[in-house]
Write a protein that holds these residues in place. Structure first.
Motif, PDB file in Angstrom:
ATOM      1  N   ARG A 228       0.852  -1.194   0.000  1.00 32.78           N
ATOM      2  CA  ARG A 228       0.000   0.000   0.000  1.00 32.78           C
ATOM      3  C   ARG A 228       0.880   1.233   0.000  1.00 32.78           C
ATOM      4  NH1 ARG A 228      -2.464   3.986   2.961  1.00 32.78           N
ATOM      5  NH2 ARG A 228      -1.434   3.483   4.936  1.00 32.78           N
ATOM      6  N   GLU A 229       0.686   2.101  -0.957  1.00 31.68           N
ATOM      7  CA  GLU A 229       1.451   3.337  -1.028  1.00 31.68           C
ATOM      8  C   GLU A 229       0.931   4.342  -0.005  1.00 31.68           C
ATOM      9  OE1 GLU A 229       4.063   3.519  -2.848  1.00 31.68           O
ATOM     10  OE2 GLU A 229       3.755   1.656  -3.986  1.00 31.68           O
ATOM     11  N   GLY A 230       1.800   5.223   0.436  1.00 27.14           N
ATOM     12  CA  GLY A 230       1.386   6.258   1.379  1.00 27.14           C
ATOM     13  C   GLY A 230       1.832   5.960   2.790  1.00 27.14           C
ATOM     14  N   LYS A 231       1.533   6.888   3.691  1.00 25.92           N
ATOM     15  CA  LYS A 231       1.933   6.784   5.093  1.00 25.92           C
ATOM     16  C   LYS A 231       1.199   5.634   5.779  1.00 25.92           C
ATOM     17  CE  LYS A 231       2.218   9.520   9.372  1.00 25.92           C
ATOM     18  NZ  LYS A 231       1.902  10.846   9.989  1.00 25.92           N
ATOM     19  N   SER A 232       1.908   4.919   6.636  1.00 23.64           N
ATOM     20  CA  SER A 232       1.291   3.823   7.383  1.00 23.64           C
ATOM     21  C   SER A 232       0.190   4.353   8.291  1.00 23.64           C
ATOM     22  CB  SER A 232       2.344   3.091   8.216  1.00 23.64           C
ATOM     23  OG  SER A 232       3.269   2.423   7.397  1.00 23.64           O
ATOM     24  N   ASP A 233      -0.922   3.649   8.284  1.00 20.97           N
ATOM     25  CA  ASP A 233      -2.066   3.985   9.128  1.00 20.97           C
ATOM     26  C   ASP A 233      -2.812   2.688   9.384  1.00 20.97           C
ATOM     27  OD1 ASP A 233      -4.206   6.187  10.070  1.00 20.97           O
ATOM     28  OD2 ASP A 233      -5.254   4.610   8.964  1.00 20.97           O
ATOM     29  N   ILE A 234      -3.058   2.365  10.649  1.00 24.27           N
ATOM     30  CA  ILE A 234      -3.581   1.044  10.979  1.00 24.27           C
ATOM     31  C   ILE A 234      -4.922   0.773  10.308  1.00 24.27           C
ATOM     32  CG2 ILE A 234      -4.643   1.835  13.146  1.00 24.27           C
ATOM     33  CD1 ILE A 234      -3.831  -0.929  14.320  1.00 24.27           C
ATOM     34  N   GLN A 235      -5.799   1.767  10.290  1.00 24.95           N
ATOM     35  CA  GLN A 235      -7.110   1.557   9.679  1.00 24.95           C
ATOM     36  C   GLN A 235      -6.992   1.403   8.163  1.00 24.95           C
ATOM     37  OE1 GLN A 235     -11.242   3.029  10.904  1.00 24.95           O
ATOM     38  NE2 GLN A 235     -10.444   4.738   9.719  1.00 24.95           N
ATOM     39  N   GLU A 236      -6.242   2.280   7.524  1.00 25.25           N
ATOM     40  CA  GLU A 236      -6.067   2.191   6.079  1.00 25.25           C
ATOM     41  C   GLU A 236      -5.331   0.906   5.694  1.00 25.25           C
ATOM     42  OE1 GLU A 236      -7.513   4.170   3.910  1.00 25.25           O
ATOM     43  OE2 GLU A 236      -8.406   5.175   5.640  1.00 25.25           O
ATOM     44  N   ASP A 237      -4.370   0.511   6.520  1.00 29.24           N
ATOM     45  CA  ASP A 237      -3.643  -0.729   6.254  1.00 29.24           C
ATOM     46  C   ASP A 237      -4.578  -1.939   6.326  1.00 29.24           C
ATOM     47  OD1 ASP A 237      -1.370   0.756   5.942  1.00 29.24           O
ATOM     48  OD2 ASP A 237      -0.431   0.160   7.828  1.00 29.24           O
ATOM     49  N   TRP A 238      -5.462  -1.959   7.333  1.00 31.31           N
ATOM     50  CA  TRP A 238      -6.383  -3.083   7.473  1.00 31.31           C
ATOM     51  C   TRP A 238      -7.382  -3.141   6.326  1.00 31.31           C
ATOM     52  CZ3 TRP A 238      -7.963  -3.206  13.388  1.00 31.31           C
ATOM     53  CH2 TRP A 238      -6.858  -3.630  14.143  1.00 31.31           C
ATOM     54  N   ASN A 239      -7.924  -1.992   5.941  1.00 31.75           N
ATOM     55  CA  ASN A 239      -8.863  -1.983   4.826  1.00 31.75           C
ATOM     56  C   ASN A 239      -8.187  -2.408   3.522  1.00 31.75           C
ATOM     57  OD1 ASN A 239     -11.307  -1.234   6.094  1.00 31.75           O
ATOM     58  ND2 ASN A 239     -10.683   0.909   6.149  1.00 31.75           N
ATOM     59  N   PHE A 240      -6.950  -1.971   3.338  1.00 32.40           N
ATOM     60  CA  PHE A 240      -6.190  -2.380   2.160  1.00 32.40           C
ATOM     61  C   PHE A 240      -5.978  -3.896   2.166  1.00 32.40           C
ATOM     62  CE2 PHE A 240      -2.021  -3.415   0.289  1.00 32.40           C
ATOM     63  CZ  PHE A 240      -2.195  -2.941  -1.008  1.00 32.40           C
ATOM     64  N   ALA A 241      -5.631  -4.421   3.333  1.00 30.26           N
ATOM     65  CA  ALA A 241      -5.404  -5.864   3.446  1.00 30.26           C
ATOM     66  C   ALA A 241      -6.667  -6.650   3.108  1.00 30.26           C
ATOM     67  CB  ALA A 241      -4.916  -6.206   4.853  1.00 30.26           C
ATOM     68  N   LEU A 242      -7.806  -6.217   3.621  1.00 30.28           N
ATOM     69  CA  LEU A 242      -9.065  -6.896   3.301  1.00 30.28           C
ATOM     70  C   LEU A 242      -9.344  -6.854   1.806  1.00 30.28           C
ATOM     71  CD1 LEU A 242     -11.461  -5.718   6.166  1.00 30.28           C
ATOM     72  CD2 LEU A 242     -10.593  -8.034   5.806  1.00 30.28           C
ATOM     73  N   ALA A 243      -9.050  -5.712   1.199  1.00 27.88           N
ATOM     74  CA  ALA A 243      -9.343  -5.537  -0.224  1.00 27.88           C
ATOM     75  C   ALA A 243      -8.533  -6.467  -1.109  1.00 27.88           C
ATOM     76  CB  ALA A 243      -9.091  -4.085  -0.632  1.00 27.88           C
ATOM     77  N   GLN A 244      -7.387  -6.955  -0.611  1.00 25.92           N
ATOM     78  CA  GLN A 244      -6.550  -7.831  -1.421  1.00 25.92           C
ATOM     79  C   GLN A 244      -7.195  -9.193  -1.640  1.00 25.92           C
ATOM     80  OE1 GLN A 244      -3.969  -6.115  -2.794  1.00 25.92           O
ATOM     81  NE2 GLN A 244      -5.083  -4.626  -1.528  1.00 25.92           N
ATOM     82  N   ALA A 245      -8.142  -9.563  -0.784  1.00 28.38           N
ATOM     83  CA  ALA A 245      -8.723 -10.903  -0.867  1.00 28.38           C
ATOM     84  C   ALA A 245     -10.231 -10.898  -1.075  1.00 28.38           C
ATOM     85  CB  ALA A 245      -8.389 -11.695   0.393  1.00 28.38           C
ATOM     86  N   GLU A 246     -10.894  -9.768  -0.871  1.00 33.94           N
ATOM     87  CA  GLU A 246     -12.350  -9.772  -0.839  1.00 33.94           C
ATOM     88  C   GLU A 246     -12.980 -10.170  -2.171  1.00 33.94           C
ATOM     89  OE1 GLU A 246     -14.141  -6.012  -0.040  1.00 33.94           O
ATOM     90  OE2 GLU A 246     -12.796  -4.900  -1.335  1.00 33.94           O
TER      91      GLU A 246
END
Length: 263
Positions: free
Chosen positions: A58-76
């Motif tokens: 995920r590009e951009g600054k680390s953020d726990i919420q954005e990181d989690w949503n990005f992670a979910l999106a990889q498999a949904e």
């Protein structure tokens, strides 16, 4: 569509990352495994290459919420259920097996969760007041025939958050998009679970300890205790359900649980 995917949320250079991977690959029922990170580095690449796991950045600054949503999106788009595997934790080998059995019995299940034990200084802590309290708070979810009702799901969340986020498998297609949409940093999972409880679908909990949750001084939980963010956010969550005098009572005892994270 695949039944289940683990997405490892990797950050920095965790010395526990490889052990987490091994616990996922050692399941009695195998799942797809991916890795998502906002801090790409040689350590993450080396571990994932060793085990043949794809890394999504995920590009951009680390953020726990954005990181989690990005992670979910990889498999949904290709998986019915998704578990966000935290890099420091371990998963019992029957986790996916229990998930599948729960789905077979309750095909309307939108959230699956389990009991957990702590790993502290490399040793399992199977007993403790906090674990016992969490089990008691989860009692409503053990009423599985009624755990599709908002009142039952909310009954497990009004006195605190007894659901360990890393133990959860989300049925992403049946939940809001994005799943995580909170103003909080520490209590974001509790905040979002309250919202998910209002959506159609069943929360299913097994009290088998299928998550081994690692406690150490570099964890996000420890950081949130030190800067008092955890206390502030939990107080605000309690204020959604209870009058001020009761919030003061809850917080008095709730803060005692913070000592469990002293390492």
């Amino acid at each position: 569509m695949k039944f289940h995917t683990f997405v490892i949320c990797a950050y920095g250079e965790s010395p526990y990352l490889e052990a987490c991977v091994r616990s996922l690959q050692g399941q009695t029922v195998l799942s797809e495994i991916l890795c998502a990170t906002s801090t790409p580095n040689a350590h993450i690449d080396a571990v994932m290459k060793k085990y043949g796991i794809s890394v999504r950045v995920r590009e951009g600054k680390s953020d726990i919420q954005e990181d989690w949503n990005f992670a979910l999106a990889q498999a949904e788009s290709e998986s019915e259920y998704v578990t966000l595997a935290h890099q420091d934790d371990l998963y019992g080998r029957h986790y996916v097996e229990e998930l599948f059995e729960a789905y077979t019995r309750y095909p309307d299940m939108t959230l699956f969760t389990t009991d957990a034990v702590h790993i502290r200084h490399g040793k399992l802590e199977r007993y403790g007041v906090k674990r016992t309290v969490k089990k008691l708070l989860r009692l409503p979810l053990r009423l599985r025939p009624w755990a599709d009702r908002e009142a039952v799901k909310m009954g497990a969340l009004r006195f605190g958050n007894p659901i360990m986020c890393p133990s959860c498998a989300y049925r992403v297609h049946y939940l809001p998009d994005p799943v995580f949409h909170s103003e909080y940093r520490y209590a974001l999972d509790w905040d979002c679970l309250v919202d998910l409880a209002k959506w159609p679908g069943r929360f299913v909990c097994t009290e088998k300890p299928l998550l081994l949750y690692r406690v150490h001084d570099a964890s996000e939980t420890e950081a949130c205790i030190r800067d008092h963010r955890r206390e502030t956010e939990e107080r605000r969550m309690f204020e959604r359900f209870w009058p001020d005098w009761m919030v003061r009572v809850w917080m008095k005892y709730y803060k005692k649980a913070y000592a469990e994270y002293d390492v």
